[in-house]
Design an enzyme around this catalytic site. Structure first.
Site, mmCIF file in Angstrom:
data_model
loop_
_atom_site.group_PDB
_atom_site.id
_atom_site.type_symbol
_atom_site.label_atom_id
_atom_site.label_comp_id
_atom_site.label_asym_id
_atom_site.label_seq_id
_atom_site.Cartn_x
_atom_site.Cartn_y
_atom_site.Cartn_z
ATOM 1 C CE LYS A 1 -5.512 10.657 -13.337
ATOM 2 N NZ LYS A 1 -4.801 9.354 -13.225
ATOM 3 C CE1 TYR B 1 -9.208 11.671 -13.551
ATOM 4 C CE2 TYR B 1 -8.660 13.528 -14.976
ATOM 5 C CZ TYR B 1 -8.715 12.162 -14.750
ATOM 6 O OH TYR B 1 -8.282 11.291 -15.727
ATOM 7 C CG ASP C 1 -1.902 1.135 1.261
ATOM 8 O OD1 ASP C 1 -1.642 2.167 0.593
ATOM 9 O OD2 ASP C 1 -2.927 1.013 1.956
#
Length: 297
Positions: free
Chosen positions: A179, A175, A78
């Site tokens: 990104k 988002y 993880d």
């Protein structure tokens, strides 16, 4: 498609962080096809799926790497947990005599956290922050512990996988931040790593025809074009192996350092290195987007 009879990455060691599915899986497989030893990391292992609840696992990816001629090693990790990431690279150091040639940061896990067409102040802040933890913080932690192996050896390639090659708005604040950040991570790392002869850059696919996207449209790779009735732009989509071949070509390019700090696209890499997608097509999202009047990635 690259010639798998050639093994330009024979003897090279790679870590592909986030290689359970999608671009990460394909990148791991194509690095293996070029002869590399590939550590395939992620949360999903056989018998223990992540919170996304999909069937793909890093064990499957590692098997695919080995089947294509490389050495696949699955390591559950993880990447939001610093201790696990530290242990991963301690294992790589021990097993590979301190060698790490290629580090690919492809951790994402933000699909169900993205709320399209909703202003950022009306979304759950917890979702937006978790997206940054998964898609940005993980990349920083992974590079923090992986890059020193490269610095010690005076060579290496760090690749940030993202969506888009520009700083344009991507339709959702959280988002967009998730990104765009990897693009700048690569650019900034390139500056600090240059004296140590380590290259850092970012790459993006076009409209990615991932396992999740195929499921979203209710199609398979065999009949994927049927999804164009739901989303016309899907006709210009590409498999994850299109970008993956570009990554393998970069990793095998002795002059890759000249690209350090740059944001590269799958279609431009195809133009430069001459590979096709695994279905024989040469999709070019840049040309398609321009023709359709869409924002260029």
């Amino acid at each position: 498609m690259i010639n798998e009879n050639r093994k330009p990455l024979q003897g090279k060691v790679a870590v592909v962080a986030g290689s359970t599915r999608g671009a990460g899986r394909a990148i791991a497989v194509m690095l293996g096809a070029a002869g590399a030893t590939v550590y395939c990391t992620g949360r999903s292992v056989r018998g223990q799926a992540s919170d996304i609840k999909r069937s793909e696992t890093i064990n499957d990816t590692a098997d695919m790497v080995t089947e294509r001629g490389g050495t696949g090693i699955a390591v559950q990790c993880d990447h939001t947990v610093e201790e696990q990431v530290k242990a991963l690279f301690e294992r790589v150091r021990e097993e590979q005599d301190g060698r790490l040639d290629i580090l690919v940061n492809d951790i994402w896990g933000g699909e169900h956290l993205t709320h399209w067409n909703v202003p950022f102040w009306e979304q759950f802040l917890s979702d937006g922050l978790l997206m940054q933890e998964r898609a940005v913080t993980t990349h920083m932690i992974t590079s923090y512990y992986g890059v020193p192996l490269m610095v010690e050896n005076g060579s290496g390639l760090v690749i940030e996988v993202t969506d888009g090659s520009t700083y344009r708005y991507r339709g959702n604040l959280y988002y967009s931040l998730a990104k765009i950040s990897p693009i700048h991570l690569a650019e900034a790392m390139a500056e600090e790593l240059r004296p140590y002869h380590v290259t850092a850059l970012s790459v993006t696919p076009g409209f990615l025809r991932s396992e999740q996207m195929l499921d979203h449209f209710g199609v398979t790779e065999e009949n994927w074009q049927d999804a164009a009735t739901q989303e016309p732009h899907f006709i210009a989509s590409e498999t994850p192996y299109f970008l993956a071949q570009g990554v393998a070509a970069l990793a095998a390019d002795p002059d890759v350092a000249v690209k350090s700090g740059k944001a590269l696209t799958s279609w431009d890499l195809s133009d430069e290195y001459g590979f096709r997608d695994i279905d024989g097509r040469r999709p070019h999202w840049g040309h398609y987007a321009k023709e359709q009047g869409l924002p260029i990635s």
